[in-house]
Write an enzyme that holds these catalytic residues in place. Structure first.
Site, PDB file in Angstrom:
ATOM      1  N   MET A 156      -0.888   3.534   4.812  1.00  0.00           N
ATOM      2  CA  MET A 156      -0.698   4.532   5.871  1.00  0.00           C
ATOM      3  C   MET A 156      -0.521   5.914   5.242  1.00  0.00           C
ATOM      4  O   MET A 156      -0.022   6.840   5.894  1.00  0.00           O
ATOM      5  CB  MET A 156       0.503   4.158   6.743  1.00  0.00           C
ATOM      6  CG  MET A 156       0.283   2.807   7.441  1.00  0.00           C
ATOM      7  SD  MET A 156       1.242   2.597   8.944  1.00  0.00           S
ATOM      8  CE  MET A 156       2.881   2.652   8.283  1.00  0.00           C
ATOM      9  N   HIS A 216       1.813   2.479  -4.263  1.00  0.00           N
ATOM     10  CA  HIS A 216       0.425   2.406  -3.766  1.00  0.00           C
ATOM     11  C   HIS A 216      -0.556   2.544  -4.928  1.00  0.00           C
ATOM     12  O   HIS A 216      -1.567   1.853  -4.980  1.00  0.00           O
ATOM     13  CB  HIS A 216       0.138   3.550  -2.781  1.00  0.00           C
ATOM     14  CG  HIS A 216       0.931   3.511  -1.518  1.00  0.00           C
ATOM     15  ND1 HIS A 216       1.893   4.446  -1.214  1.00  0.00           N
ATOM     16  CD2 HIS A 216       0.882   2.662  -0.474  1.00  0.00           C
ATOM     17  CE1 HIS A 216       2.416   4.173  -0.029  1.00  0.00           C
ATOM     18  NE2 HIS A 216       1.826   3.097   0.439  1.00  0.00           N
ATOM     19  N   GLY A 251       1.814  -4.637  -1.395  1.00  0.00           N
ATOM     20  CA  GLY A 251       3.073  -4.639  -2.149  1.00  0.00           C
ATOM     21  C   GLY A 251       4.020  -5.686  -1.567  1.00  0.00           C
ATOM     22  O   GLY A 251       4.068  -5.888  -0.353  1.00  0.00           O
ATOM     23  N   ASP A 299       7.161  -5.248   1.268  1.00  0.00           N
ATOM     24  CA  ASP A 299       7.027  -5.684   2.660  1.00  0.00           C
ATOM     25  C   ASP A 299       6.732  -7.189   2.654  1.00  0.00           C
ATOM     26  O   ASP A 299       5.629  -7.627   2.970  1.00  0.00           O
ATOM     27  CB  ASP A 299       5.896  -4.912   3.339  1.00  0.00           C
ATOM     28  CG  ASP A 299       6.164  -3.425   3.334  1.00  0.00           C
ATOM     29  OD1 ASP A 299       7.151  -3.004   3.953  1.00  0.00           O
ATOM     30  OD2 ASP A 299       5.414  -2.684   2.675  1.00  0.00           O
ATOM     31  N   GLN A 315       5.599  -8.868   5.895  1.00  0.00           N
ATOM     32  CA  GLN A 315       4.207  -8.460   6.176  1.00  0.00           C
ATOM     33  C   GLN A 315       3.242  -9.233   5.266  1.00  0.00           C
ATOM     34  O   GLN A 315       2.180  -9.696   5.712  1.00  0.00           O
ATOM     35  CB  GLN A 315       4.065  -6.955   5.930  1.00  0.00           C
ATOM     36  CG  GLN A 315       2.625  -6.472   5.904  1.00  0.00           C
ATOM     37  CD  GLN A 315       2.511  -4.961   5.809  1.00  0.00           C
ATOM     38  OE1 GLN A 315       2.675  -4.275   6.799  1.00  0.00           O
ATOM     39  NE2 GLN A 315       2.224  -4.439   4.632  1.00  0.00           N
ATOM     40  N   SER A 322       7.305   5.393   1.391  1.00  0.00           N
ATOM     41  CA  SER A 322       6.946   6.706   1.943  1.00  0.00           C
ATOM     42  C   SER A 322       8.123   7.303   2.705  1.00  0.00           C
ATOM     43  O   SER A 322       8.281   8.517   2.777  1.00  0.00           O
ATOM     44  CB  SER A 322       5.755   6.562   2.880  1.00  0.00           C
ATOM     45  OG  SER A 322       4.687   5.988   2.181  1.00  0.00           O
TER      46      SER A 322
HETATM   47  O1  PAF Z   1       2.077  -1.597   4.721  1.00  0.00           O
HETATM   48  C1  PAF Z   1       1.473  -0.687   5.327  1.00  0.00           C
HETATM   49  O2  PAF Z   1       1.378   0.447   4.860  1.00  0.00           O
HETATM   50  C2  PAF Z   1       0.869  -0.979   6.693  1.00  0.00           C
HETATM   51  O3  PAF Z   1       1.659  -1.875   7.411  1.00  0.00           O
HETATM   52  C3  PAF Z   1      -0.585  -1.479   6.621  1.00  0.00           C
HETATM   53  C4  PAF Z   1      -0.666  -2.810   5.903  1.00  0.00           C
HETATM   54  C5  PAF Z   1      -1.437  -0.455   5.899  1.00  0.00           C
HETATM   55  C6  PAF Z   1      -1.148  -1.681   8.025  1.00  0.00           C
HETATM   56  O4  PAF Z   1      -1.128  -0.491   8.757  1.00  0.00           O
END
Ligand code: PAF
Length: 282
Positions: free
Chosen positions: A30, A37, A149, A152, A155, A188
């Site tokens: 994002m 990143h 990463g 998260d 996620q 971020s």
């Molecule tokens: O981890 C992130 O930055 C966001 O959740 C992603 C995976 C880019 C989806 O928008």
């Protein structure tokens, strides 16, 4: 590095990379990039012949009153950092390009089970938004490898499940959390911390490590450890959202016979929400 804003320019660039027989690595982001990143980009560039990054602040994964508008954006400097780290192609679409008009998007991807608790409880709809945009990126780019990463962690597990369930022929790579010397996980959102909050923030990782150490030494009273950790975070001035000792795969609250564990935690430092985790095997 080539930067494109539309799906048709993206398809054209990818067509050329595929004609050249390149393997494609994808790093979805994002934006407001930090070294975490860039480590993902460097890993993709080392493994694959063509590295694609996306920058899209995905409105579907923010609740209305959440920090979508406050989310830091820095496209110009991100572009320089990506190029330096070895990215070949950046896709940075706007909302209309990604989703069409507000009412035209009718399909959403929901990964059940893994998404009800932890961040999913505090942020209803968040993981559906993540799974939907990630599925769109996978379909648009058809990468061979993707990089996320492990900060998260929930996620990461959601995406791992999504790849398996929807038969994406994509290899998923989870890279360790990048940290400041203080232990604070790079994020971020850290740029929104005041200097006092920044001083407090490393306590989250310290607490995670402390609890992990107690478990390694044989303490299996998980619910008590969770509540003591929350109390101690609060006493330090961080507002705990959750501090949960879980099974590393199911993300259900850990029971005594579980061996592979992850401790997932989120706190508020002022209005900035920080998450982190520690994995351990006992
Ligand atoms: O981890 C992130 O930055 C966001 O959740 C992603 C995976 C880019 C989806 O928008």
């Amino acid at each position: 590095m080539l930067t494109v804003k539309t799906k048709s320019d993206l398809r054209q660039a990818l067509h050329e990379a595929r004609l050249a027989g390149h393997t494609i690595g994808l790093v979805p982001t994002m934006g407001n990039l930090h070294d975490g990143h860039l480590q993902l980009i460097r890993a993709a560039a080392a493994d694959c012949q063509y590295t694609v990054a996306s920058i899209f602040v995905n409105p579907l994964q923010f609740e209305k009153n959440e920090d979508l508008n406050n989310y830091p954006r820095s496209l110009e400097s991100d572009m320089g950092l990506l190029a330096e780290a070895g990215c070949d192609l950046l896709i940075a679409p706007d909302n209309a390009e990604m989703y069409g008009t507000r009412s035209s998007m009718k399909t959403h991807i929901a990964v059940s089970g893994l998404t009800q608790n932890h961040c999913g409880k505090t942020r209803p709809g968040h993981f559906e938004g993540v799974a939907t945009v990630v599925t769109k990126l996978f379909n648009l780019i058809s990468p061979d490898q993707v990089y996320f990463g492990l900060k998260d962690y929930q996620q990461y597990r959601v995406i791992e499940q999504l790849i398996a369930d929807l038969d994406f022929a994509i290899e998923l790579n989870g890279l360790p959390t990048a940290r400041e010397d203080s232990g604070l996980a790079l994020s971020s959102r850290n740029s929104r911390l005041t200097s006092e909050q920044r001083r407090l923030a490393p306590v989250l990782y310290q607490q995670l490590q402390q609890t992990a150490e107690l478990i390694r030494r044989g303490n299996q009273d998980f619910r008590r450890l969770e509540s003591e950790a929350s109390q101690s975070l609060a006493a330090c001035g961080l507002k705990p959202d959750y501090f949960n000792i879980c099974h590393a795969m199911s993300l259900e609250m850990a029971c005594q016979h579980d061996k592979d564990l992850v401790i997932l935690a989120a706190v508020f430092a002022g209005d900035v929400r920080l998450i982190d985790n520690v994995s351990l095997t006992i």
